[in-house]
Write a protein that holds these residues in place. Structure first.
Motif, mmCIF file in Angstrom:
data_model
loop_
_atom_site.group_PDB
_atom_site.id
_atom_site.type_symbol
_atom_site.label_atom_id
_atom_site.label_comp_id
_atom_site.label_asym_id
_atom_site.label_seq_id
_atom_site.Cartn_x
_atom_site.Cartn_y
_atom_site.Cartn_z
ATOM 1 N N MET A 108 0.830 -1.203 0.000
ATOM 2 C CA MET A 108 0.000 0.000 0.000
ATOM 3 C C MET A 108 0.866 1.254 0.000
ATOM 4 S SD MET A 108 -3.361 -0.813 2.343
ATOM 5 C CE MET A 108 -2.478 -1.467 3.764
ATOM 6 N N ALA A 109 1.980 1.220 0.718
ATOM 7 C CA ALA A 109 2.890 2.360 0.726
ATOM 8 C C ALA A 109 3.471 2.595 -0.662
ATOM 9 C CB ALA A 109 3.997 2.139 1.743
ATOM 10 N N MET A 110 3.841 1.519 -1.326
ATOM 11 C CA MET A 110 4.366 1.642 -2.689
ATOM 12 C C MET A 110 3.301 2.160 -3.637
ATOM 13 S SD MET A 110 6.592 -1.891 -2.861
ATOM 14 C CE MET A 110 7.039 -1.648 -4.583
ATOM 15 N N LEU A 111 2.070 1.710 -3.472
ATOM 16 C CA LEU A 111 0.976 2.191 -4.323
ATOM 17 C C LEU A 111 0.718 3.673 -4.067
ATOM 18 C CD1 LEU A 111 -1.228 1.754 -6.374
ATOM 19 C CD2 LEU A 111 -2.699 0.852 -4.543
ATOM 20 N N SER A 112 0.812 4.090 -2.803
ATOM 21 C CA SER A 112 0.654 5.511 -2.481
ATOM 22 C C SER A 112 1.689 6.343 -3.222
ATOM 23 C CB SER A 112 0.792 5.727 -0.972
ATOM 24 O OG SER A 112 0.809 7.105 -0.664
ATOM 25 N N ALA A 113 2.931 5.867 -3.254
ATOM 26 C CA ALA A 113 3.989 6.594 -3.955
ATOM 27 C C ALA A 113 3.701 6.684 -5.457
ATOM 28 C CB ALA A 113 5.330 5.913 -3.712
ATOM 29 N N VAL A 114 3.204 5.605 -6.039
ATOM 30 C CA VAL A 114 2.874 5.595 -7.473
ATOM 31 C C VAL A 114 1.738 6.574 -7.764
ATOM 32 C CG1 VAL A 114 1.948 4.199 -9.354
ATOM 33 C CG2 VAL A 114 3.718 3.252 -7.846
ATOM 34 N N LEU A 115 0.707 6.549 -6.927
ATOM 35 C CA LEU A 115 -0.423 7.464 -7.112
ATOM 36 C C LEU A 115 0.031 8.919 -7.007
ATOM 37 C CD1 LEU A 115 -3.080 5.534 -4.994
ATOM 38 C CD2 LEU A 115 -3.155 5.870 -7.465
ATOM 39 N N HIS A 116 0.907 9.182 -6.057
ATOM 40 C CA HIS A 116 1.407 10.546 -5.890
ATOM 41 C C HIS A 116 2.198 10.988 -7.108
ATOM 42 C CE1 HIS A 116 4.020 13.776 -4.239
ATOM 43 N NE2 HIS A 116 2.928 14.092 -3.581
ATOM 44 N N GLU A 117 3.028 10.098 -7.644
ATOM 45 C CA GLU A 117 3.819 10.427 -8.823
ATOM 46 C C GLU A 117 2.932 10.718 -10.027
ATOM 47 O OE1 GLU A 117 7.460 8.484 -11.466
ATOM 48 O OE2 GLU A 117 6.918 7.621 -9.520
ATOM 49 N N LYS A 118 1.773 10.070 -10.091
ATOM 50 C CA LYS A 118 0.830 10.297 -11.195
ATOM 51 C C LYS A 118 -0.037 11.534 -10.976
ATOM 52 C CE LYS A 118 0.403 5.450 -12.653
ATOM 53 N NZ LYS A 118 0.839 5.686 -14.051
ATOM 54 N N GLY A 119 0.134 12.212 -9.844
ATOM 55 C CA GLY A 119 -0.642 13.405 -9.565
ATOM 56 C C GLY A 119 -1.988 13.153 -8.933
ATOM 57 N N LEU A 120 -2.253 11.922 -8.534
ATOM 58 C CA LEU A 120 -3.527 11.568 -7.879
ATOM 59 C C LEU A 120 -3.342 11.720 -6.373
ATOM 60 C CD1 LEU A 120 -4.306 8.429 -10.065
ATOM 61 C CD2 LEU A 120 -5.245 10.748 -10.326
ATOM 62 N N VAL A 121 -3.226 12.978 -5.934
ATOM 63 C CA VAL A 121 -2.770 13.225 -4.567
ATOM 64 C C VAL A 121 -3.802 12.817 -3.514
ATOM 65 C CG1 VAL A 121 -1.054 14.980 -5.110
ATOM 66 C CG2 VAL A 121 -3.444 15.650 -4.864
ATOM 67 N N ASP A 122 -5.091 13.012 -3.780
ATOM 68 C CA ASP A 122 -6.092 12.609 -2.807
ATOM 69 C C ASP A 122 -6.069 11.092 -2.608
ATOM 70 O OD1 ASP A 122 -7.915 15.030 -1.953
ATOM 71 O OD2 ASP A 122 -7.509 15.295 -4.081
ATOM 72 N N ASP A 131 8.685 5.462 6.345
ATOM 73 C CA ASP A 131 9.731 6.089 5.543
ATOM 74 C C ASP A 131 9.357 6.128 4.065
ATOM 75 O OD1 ASP A 131 11.170 6.439 7.821
ATOM 76 O OD2 ASP A 131 12.661 4.888 7.410
ATOM 77 N N MET A 132 8.787 5.057 3.545
ATOM 78 C CA MET A 132 8.396 5.035 2.137
ATOM 79 C C MET A 132 7.363 6.112 1.840
ATOM 80 S SD MET A 132 8.148 0.898 1.597
ATOM 81 C CE MET A 132 7.482 1.000 -0.061
ATOM 82 N N ILE A 133 6.395 6.244 2.733
ATOM 83 C CA ILE A 133 5.364 7.264 2.550
ATOM 84 C C ILE A 133 5.951 8.658 2.695
ATOM 85 C CG2 ILE A 133 3.284 8.241 3.601
ATOM 86 C CD1 ILE A 133 2.467 5.309 4.208
ATOM 87 N N GLY A 134 6.818 8.826 3.703
ATOM 88 C CA GLY A 134 7.418 10.136 3.924
ATOM 89 C C GLY A 134 8.240 10.616 2.746
ATOM 90 N N TYR A 135 9.053 9.724 2.176
ATOM 91 C CA TYR A 135 9.854 10.103 1.016
ATOM 92 C C TYR A 135 8.963 10.488 -0.163
ATOM 93 C CZ TYR A 135 14.283 8.555 3.057
ATOM 94 O OH TYR A 135 15.391 8.433 3.841
ATOM 95 N N ALA A 136 7.865 9.785 -0.333
ATOM 96 C CA ALA A 136 6.988 10.050 -1.476
ATOM 97 C C ALA A 136 6.185 11.326 -1.305
ATOM 98 C CB ALA A 136 6.050 8.864 -1.688
ATOM 99 N N LEU A 137 5.516 11.474 -0.151
ATOM 100 C CA LEU A 137 4.558 12.570 0.009
ATOM 101 C C LEU A 137 5.198 13.886 0.430
ATOM 102 C CD1 LEU A 137 1.429 10.864 1.621
ATOM 103 C CD2 LEU A 137 2.171 10.934 -0.762
#
Length: 339
Positions: free
Chosen positions: A3-17, A38-44
């Motif tokens: 889920m953390a990795m998916l959050s990072a992918v969504l953020h990179e695609k601009g799907l911030v919500d 840490d994974m979420i923090g680096y991404a968001l």
């Protein structure tokens, strides 16, 4: 972790919500996993300025705004907030009965604020819009002009987050005539100062003259102090550039000169901080030596190009000016007049 990795992918695609929602779900599923945090923090956190957490943890700031909001906001009031951040001030307004439109230019912060507002049960009274305030429009973003503007877009040098331009635009387009601002007043506070820490300047390094690199440094040293261990004040404290945000733009003077009387000795620069006034005697000040002051802004020591040697009673004329964004400080020493 998935889920953390998916959050990072969504953020990179601009799907911030969606990214924020997935990040919250990942933390809820594994609250003690450092890797997930840490994974979420680096991404968001990419693009999120570091002052937001200290600001939310500044209890003096939060309490001053909360008291003023509870005094000024009434049920049904239309409130515009400029600079949502985490959504705290917007929710305080909604708790007092207001209908709030709040804008935040940074998309990830706006998405996180929407999630926070929803988690706290105020999504029916608070609308978080991911735009700069000068891009808001009526009726697209606001049903009608607001009756109160709440703002906390002050940097430690007062003007450096664009408060002047934002409030000028809001008064012209987004507020009813005579709508009050919260806070209504702000000003620069300053004093002559002696630094007990040597100013760090680039000079000779490994036999090479590197001093031109000093041209690339931002003026002023940011200081967060609570004990007089690093800087001594060498004059009385004075106020300059008082802004009245209830008045028409430009809200106050762009330059002001004050005469500060030295207590004597070496003067290294000007110590500068800010003070906000909310009305009804409510003030908030970021004097680093005030035990009850705000902590998130800190103060700035504007070093002189060379220290001034003064005798007790010598006058230092200090000129403070701004262009709506940057604060400039200059000083000239005048020997004490003898009879």
């Amino acid at each position: 972790r998935a889920m953390a990795m998916l959050s990072a992918v969504l953020h990179e695609k601009g799907l911030v919500d969606d990214a924020v929602a997935m990040a919250a779900a990942a933390i809820e599923a594994a609250p003690e996993s450092n890797a997930v945090w840490d994974m979420i923090g680096y991404a968001l956190s990419n693009g999120v300025q570091s002052f937001h957490v200290p600001m939310l943890l500044d209890h003096a700031r939060n309490a001053a705004y909360a008291r003023a909001i509870r005094r000024m906001v009434h049920p049904g009031m239309r409130v515009l907030e400029i600079g949502t951040g985490g959504g705290l001030l917007a929710m305080l307004c909604a708790e007092a009965g207001a209908i709030v439109t709040t804008c935040e230019a940074q998309p990830t912060i706006a998405a996180t604020a929407r999630a926070i507002v929803d988690r706290n049960g105020f999504s029916d009274r608070v609308r978080v819009i991911s735009k700069r305030s000068d891009l808001l429009s009526i009726p697209e973003d606001m049903d009608a002009p607001a009756e109160l503007v709440v703002h906390e877009i002050f940097g430690r040098r007062l003007f450096d987050e664009g408060v002047t331009a934002a409030l000028r635009d809001a008064r012209e387009r987004l507020l009813i005539a005579g709508a009050p601002a919260l806070p209504a007043h702000a000003e620069i506070r300053c004093a002559l100062a002696r630094s007990l820490d040597a100013r760090r300047r680039v000079g000779m390094i490994e036999g090479f003259d590197m001093s031109l690199f000093n041209l690339l440094t931002v003026p002023g040293r940011q200081l967060r102090l609570k004990k007089r261990e690093h800087v001594d004040y060498c004059s009385e404290i004075v106020s300059v550039l008082r802004m009245n945000y209830d008045a028409p733009s430009p809200f106050g003077a762009q330059t002001e000169t004050v005469s500060l009387v030295s207590t004597g000795g070496r003067i290294d620069g000007i110590m500068q901080w800010i003070r906000l006034e909310f009305g009804a005697g409510e003030t908030l000040e970021s004097d680093p030596y005030s035990k009850d002051g705000a902590t998130s802004w800190g103060a700035t020591l504007f070093d002189f190009a060379a220290p001034l040697e003064t005798a007790p009673g010598d006058i230092v004329e200090v000129t403070v000016s701004h262009n709506g964004q940057r604060l400039l400080v200059d000083a000239v020493a005048r020997p004490r007049r003898t009879p």
